[in-house]
Enzyme design. Structure first.
Site, PDB file in Angstrom:
ATOM      1  N   PRO A 193       0.864  -1.301  -0.064  1.00 24.12           N
ATOM      2  CA  PRO A 193      -0.084  -0.011  -0.158  1.00 24.12           C
ATOM      3  C   PRO A 193       1.001   1.320   0.085  1.00 24.12           C
ATOM      4  CG  PRO A 193      -0.587  -1.377   1.771  1.00 24.12           C
ATOM      5  CD  PRO A 193       0.587  -2.028   1.110  1.00 24.12           C
TER       6      PRO A 193
ATOM      7  N   GLU B  91       1.788  -7.424   8.415  1.00 32.01           N
ATOM      8  CA  GLU B  91       2.085  -6.159   8.693  1.00 32.01           C
ATOM      9  C   GLU B  91       2.989  -5.518   7.748  1.00 32.01           C
ATOM     10  OE1 GLU B  91      -0.171  -4.959  10.953  1.00 32.01           O
ATOM     11  OE2 GLU B  91      -0.770  -6.755  10.981  1.00 32.01           O
TER      12      GLU B  91
ATOM     13  N   ARG C  43      -4.171  -7.887 -20.773  1.00 35.39           N
ATOM     14  CA  ARG C  43      -5.082  -7.536 -21.904  1.00 35.39           C
ATOM     15  C   ARG C  43      -4.415  -6.842 -22.973  1.00 35.39           C
ATOM     16  NH1 ARG C  43      -8.740  -3.973 -21.690  1.00 35.39           N
ATOM     17  NH2 ARG C  43     -10.318  -4.911 -22.105  1.00 35.39           N
TER      18      ARG C  43
ATOM     19  N   ASP D 243     -11.427   1.177 -24.698  1.00 35.17           N
ATOM     20  CA  ASP D 243     -11.661   0.925 -23.292  1.00 35.17           C
ATOM     21  C   ASP D 243     -11.512   2.627 -22.670  1.00 35.17           C
ATOM     22  OD1 ASP D 243     -11.552  -1.591 -23.110  1.00 35.17           O
ATOM     23  OD2 ASP D 243      -9.783  -1.733 -22.586  1.00 35.17           O
TER      24      ASP D 243
HETATM   25 CL1  6GU Z   1      -0.197  -3.725  -3.307  1.00 33.05          CL
HETATM   26  N1  6GU Z   1      -1.265  -4.316  -0.655  1.00 33.05           N
HETATM   27  C1  6GU Z   1      -2.057  -4.304   0.426  1.00 33.05           C
HETATM   28  N2  6GU Z   1      -1.885  -5.102   1.215  1.00 33.05           N
HETATM   29  N3  6GU Z   1      -2.992  -3.564   0.405  1.00 33.05           N
HETATM   30  C2  6GU Z   1      -3.196  -2.496  -0.858  1.00 33.05           C
HETATM   31  C3  6GU Z   1      -2.291  -2.582  -1.816  1.00 33.05           C
HETATM   32  C4  6GU Z   1      -1.279  -3.603  -1.930  1.00 33.05           C
HETATM   33  N4  6GU Z   1      -2.722  -1.694  -2.638  1.00 33.05           N
HETATM   34  C5  6GU Z   1      -3.726  -1.141  -2.221  1.00 33.05           C
HETATM   35  N5  6GU Z   1      -3.988  -1.722  -0.912  1.00 33.05           N
END
Ligand code: 6GU
Length: 234
Positions: free
Chosen positions: A89, A116, A154, A169
């Site tokens: 994230p 974590e 794709r 798209d």
């Molecule tokens: Cl790549 N990993 C996690 N754990 N949560 C996320 C993400 C990735 N991308 C958005 N939320």
């Protein structure tokens, strides 16, 4: 293209990879996807891949050892170096431009983490770029890796039946980076809602113009953040 995925849950990938377009792309050799279980590289009898964080705090942190061993094993599966991507994230947000960029590579190595977080030395040591699929937290990077595999595959030549499909798209070339125009198929009238006359007119010039205008209007209405100065509707 070759895509290697390093994950603790290879089984999560089975059904998305065995359906529809991703299945066909693999069957026809346009993309080769291998899944490698990081846990197979755990050095201890318990197959342990995570441990408590130094300095204390909640949760568990993924240990660097199994990652590096797994990564080194995977890299040797093919002579191409590959672009190494850590799913987290904290990464740069994935979008269509990134999908297009990645689709030009001959090999991607995607690393999905859990728990974590990763021991910081994984990121530093692997020299990996980090990608996130949006500002929310998931339990692991597996679904994000699948999103990338799907969006990239794709775009590979030959994967979609009609070469123009990806261009039409949302976010694609014809949409000018905005949303796609509205589509209709039979029947001509459904529950009182009629297909716009212009689509039945046979005038391809007018139809193209109408679609272009519709795409701009929808983008302005629903995703004004995608509009730039030169694609604003008049
Ligand atoms: Cl790549 N990993 C996690 N754990 N949560 C996320 C993400 C990735 N991308 C958005 N939320």
């Amino acid at each position: 293209m070759r895509i290697d995925v390093l994950t603790l849950f290879p089984e999560m990938f089975q059904s998305p990879l065995s359906c529809s377009i991703l299945k066909r792309a693999q069957d026809s050799g346009l993309v080769e996807i291998t899944l490698t279980n990081i846990r197979d590289f755990a050095a201890n009898n318990y197959r342990k891949v995570d441990d408590k964080p130094y300095g204390g705090g909640p949760g568990m942190v993924m240990m660097p050892g199994p990652f590096f061993d797994c990564f080194e094993h995977v890299q040797k599966l093919s002579p191409q170096k590959g672009r190494v991507i850590l799913l987290t994230p904290q990464g740069q947000k994935f979008d269509q431009a990134k999908a297009v960029e990645l689709s030009a590579e001959n090999r991607l190595i995607l690393i999905a983490g859990r728990y974590e977080g990763f021991d910081e030395r994984i990121r530093i040591g692997l020299g990996a770029e980090q990608i996130s699929i949006g500002d929310y937290v998931m339990n692991g990077g597996e679904l994000a890796a699948m999103v990338i595999v799907d969006a990239v595959a794709r775009l590979l030549p030959g994967v979609l039946g009609d070469e123009d499909s990806a261009k039409n798209d949302s976010f694609g070339e014809s949409a000018g980076g905005g949303l796609e125009y509205p589509q209709y198929t039979r029947p001509e009238v459904f529950r009182g809602m009629k297909v716009p006359d212009i689509l039945l007119s046979g005038d391809h010039g007018k139809i193209a113009e109408w679609r272009h205008q519709q795409a701009l209007e929808r983008t302005q209405k629903w995703r004004p953040d995608l509009l730039t100065e030169d694609n604003k509707p008049k």
